[in-house]
Motif scaffolding. Sequence first.
Motif, PDB file in Angstrom:
ATOM      1  N   SER A  43      75.812  38.959  56.206  1.00 62.08           N
ATOM      2  CA  SER A  43      76.119  39.452  57.471  1.00 62.08           C
ATOM      3  C   SER A  43      75.110  39.485  58.172  1.00 62.08           C
ATOM      4  N   SER A  44      75.215  39.113  59.539  1.00 61.19           N
ATOM      5  CA  SER A  44      74.317  38.887  60.605  1.00 61.19           C
ATOM      6  C   SER A  44      74.482  40.238  61.641  1.00 61.19           C
ATOM      7  N   LYS A  45      73.298  40.272  62.382  1.00 60.73           N
ATOM      8  CA  LYS A  45      73.247  41.236  63.665  1.00 60.73           C
ATOM      9  C   LYS A  45      73.283  40.658  65.084  1.00 60.73           C
ATOM     10  N   TRP A  46      73.667  40.940  65.718  1.00 66.24           N
ATOM     11  CA  TRP A  46      73.287  40.745  67.131  1.00 66.24           C
ATOM     12  C   TRP A  46      72.323  41.334  67.676  1.00 66.24           C
ATOM     13  N   ILE A  47      71.402  40.630  68.417  1.00 65.83           N
ATOM     14  CA  ILE A  47      70.074  41.773  69.001  1.00 65.83           C
ATOM     15  C   ILE A  47      70.034  41.151  70.460  1.00 65.83           C
ATOM     16  N   LEU A  48      69.402  42.107  71.204  1.00 65.05           N
ATOM     17  CA  LEU A  48      69.409  41.953  72.436  1.00 65.05           C
ATOM     18  C   LEU A  48      68.143  40.743  72.933  1.00 65.05           C
ATOM     19  N   SER A  49      67.055  41.039  72.320  1.00 65.06           N
ATOM     20  CA  SER A  49      65.984  39.899  72.740  1.00 65.06           C
ATOM     21  C   SER A  49      64.823  40.098  71.420  1.00 65.06           C
ATOM     22  N   MET A  50      64.118  38.860  71.568  1.00 64.14           N
ATOM     23  CA  MET A  50      62.840  39.007  70.865  1.00 64.14           C
ATOM     24  C   MET A  50      61.757  39.528  71.656  1.00 64.14           C
ATOM     25  N   LEU A  51      60.740  40.281  71.246  1.00 65.55           N
ATOM     26  CA  LEU A  51      59.823  40.766  71.809  1.00 65.55           C
ATOM     27  C   LEU A  51      58.674  40.172  71.551  1.00 65.55           C
ATOM     28  N   CYS A  52      57.594  39.628  72.591  1.00 65.04           N
ATOM     29  CA  CYS A  52      56.602  38.762  72.053  1.00 65.04           C
ATOM     30  C   CYS A  52      55.284  39.702  72.019  1.00 65.04           C
ATOM     31  N   GLN A 103      57.841  26.368  67.897  1.00 66.19           N
ATOM     32  CA  GLN A 103      58.561  26.140  68.959  1.00 66.19           C
ATOM     33  C   GLN A 103      57.934  26.848  70.258  1.00 66.19           C
ATOM     34  N   PHE A 104      56.897  27.838  70.044  1.00 68.37           N
ATOM     35  CA  PHE A 104      56.335  28.544  70.861  1.00 68.37           C
ATOM     36  C   PHE A 104      55.004  27.957  71.532  1.00 68.37           C
ATOM     37  N   HIS A 105      55.649  26.969  72.585  1.00 66.26           N
ATOM     38  CA  HIS A 105      54.281  26.057  73.213  1.00 66.26           C
ATOM     39  C   HIS A 105      54.631  25.950  74.639  1.00 66.26           C
ATOM     40  N   ILE A 106      53.903  25.123  75.304  1.00 65.84           N
ATOM     41  CA  ILE A 106      53.812  24.996  76.852  1.00 65.84           C
ATOM     42  C   ILE A 106      55.239  24.383  77.265  1.00 65.84           C
ATOM     43  N   PHE A 107      55.665  23.304  76.458  1.00 59.95           N
ATOM     44  CA  PHE A 107      57.003  22.663  76.674  1.00 59.95           C
ATOM     45  C   PHE A 107      58.145  23.563  76.995  1.00 59.95           C
ATOM     46  N   ASN A 108      58.291  24.724  76.446  1.00 57.99           N
ATOM     47  CA  ASN A 108      59.478  25.489  76.845  1.00 57.99           C
ATOM     48  C   ASN A 108      58.945  26.874  77.261  1.00 57.99           C
ATOM     49  N   LEU A 110      56.914  28.885  76.533  1.00 56.70           N
ATOM     50  CA  LEU A 110      56.580  29.797  75.300  1.00 56.70           C
ATOM     51  C   LEU A 110      55.158  29.735  74.845  1.00 56.70           C
ATOM     52  N   VAL A 111      54.189  29.470  75.950  1.00 60.41           N
ATOM     53  CA  VAL A 111      52.608  29.052  75.186  1.00 60.41           C
ATOM     54  C   VAL A 111      51.823  30.356  75.106  1.00 60.41           C
ATOM     55  N   ASP A 112      51.079  30.291  74.105  1.00 61.55           N
ATOM     56  CA  ASP A 112      50.059  31.423  73.805  1.00 61.55           C
ATOM     57  C   ASP A 112      50.886  32.651  73.489  1.00 61.55           C
ATOM     58  N   ARG A 113      51.928  32.618  72.786  1.00 66.35           N
ATOM     59  CA  ARG A 113      52.618  34.091  72.597  1.00 66.35           C
ATOM     60  C   ARG A 113      53.423  33.622  71.057  1.00 66.35           C
ATOM     61  N   LYS A 114      53.659  35.034  70.511  1.00 63.39           N
ATOM     62  CA  LYS A 114      54.294  35.128  69.221  1.00 63.39           C
ATOM     63  C   LYS A 114      55.394  36.094  69.316  1.00 63.39           C
ATOM     64  N   ARG A 123      68.748  50.004  71.079  1.00 54.53           N
ATOM     65  CA  ARG A 123      67.309  49.958  71.894  1.00 54.53           C
ATOM     66  C   ARG A 123      66.035  50.277  70.588  1.00 54.53           C
ATOM     67  N   GLU A 124      66.577  50.253  69.489  1.00 58.06           N
ATOM     68  CA  GLU A 124      65.493  50.343  68.528  1.00 58.06           C
ATOM     69  C   GLU A 124      64.852  48.979  68.247  1.00 58.06           C
ATOM     70  N   GLN A 125      63.600  49.010  67.512  1.00 58.16           N
ATOM     71  CA  GLN A 125      62.728  47.924  67.474  1.00 58.16           C
ATOM     72  C   GLN A 125      62.486  47.752  65.951  1.00 58.16           C
ATOM     73  N   TYR A 126      62.521  46.673  65.394  1.00 52.28           N
ATOM     74  CA  TYR A 126      61.862  46.363  64.053  1.00 52.28           C
ATOM     75  C   TYR A 126      61.216  45.212  63.753  1.00 52.28           C
ATOM     76  N   GLY A 127      60.514  44.931  63.094  1.00 50.42           N
ATOM     77  CA  GLY A 127      59.341  43.807  62.800  1.00 50.42           C
ATOM     78  C   GLY A 127      60.166  42.531  62.699  1.00 50.42           C
ATOM     79  N   LEU A 128      59.625  41.301  63.131  1.00 49.99           N
ATOM     80  CA  LEU A 128      60.215  40.074  62.781  1.00 49.99           C
ATOM     81  C   LEU A 128      59.530  39.088  62.379  1.00 49.99           C
ATOM     82  N   ASN A 129      59.600  38.180  61.445  1.00 50.10           N
ATOM     83  CA  ASN A 129      58.730  37.419  60.669  1.00 50.10           C
ATOM     84  C   ASN A 129      59.423  35.873  60.707  1.00 50.10           C
TER      85      ASN A 129
END
Length: 211
Positions: A43-52, A103-108, A110-114, A123-129
């Motif tokens: 099963s999956s989960k809905w999330i609000l956002s990915m934090l960089c 996919q994190f690059h200048i063309f979308n 999302l450059v220089d971030r991860k 509103r809880e946060q947990y790690g992302l890989n």
Amino acid sequence: MLKFISEASSYLFQNWIAIIALLFSYITYKRNSIKLDVDIQKSSKWILSMLCDDGSSVINENGLIHANIKIINSSNFDIGFFNLCVFESKNGSRELNYYRNSQFHIFNDLVDRKAISVLAPNREQYGLNLPDASFGTIKARSMTSIDIVVAPDDDEITGLYIAFKTTKSRSKLFKPSHGFVNSPYEQYSQSVLVEGASKPDYHSILSVLND
């Protein structure tokens, strides 16, 4: 004793090609006998956002769906995986895009971030890989965690189907009934439920963020 050493050395010298071939065959056999323990969340989960890592966030007006793959490789050998794919459902033909570090690059924009963590609806946060790409390496004697984040382009999605292959040859006695049915490589796959009832009101969330 000296005669035995001399004869042994002579044997090794005369048969070194056969010995190397035998050793190579043994290593190949051991690699092909690698058994992975794979756990793809059902099963999956809905999330609000990915934090960089630069303080920004990645959001989507139709929401973000998060699922996870855990792979345990208890062998002494690394093994590769490839063709990591996400489809809308087990029997669906529509392949979905999922976020990768490549996919994190200048063309979308999302450059220089991860992306490093997830913001959950509570509103809880947990790690992302996130995976670097649709292929990679499963290290020996390790547990590999891969996070799948999908941005659906409509509100009707009810399930995902996640599949990938490894570089290990599959058994000739077993042919999968779904997934990569004609592939000579071992595959892993799982249908993943997407619960529409638990989906947050993303349009209201975005309107608040944009005010």
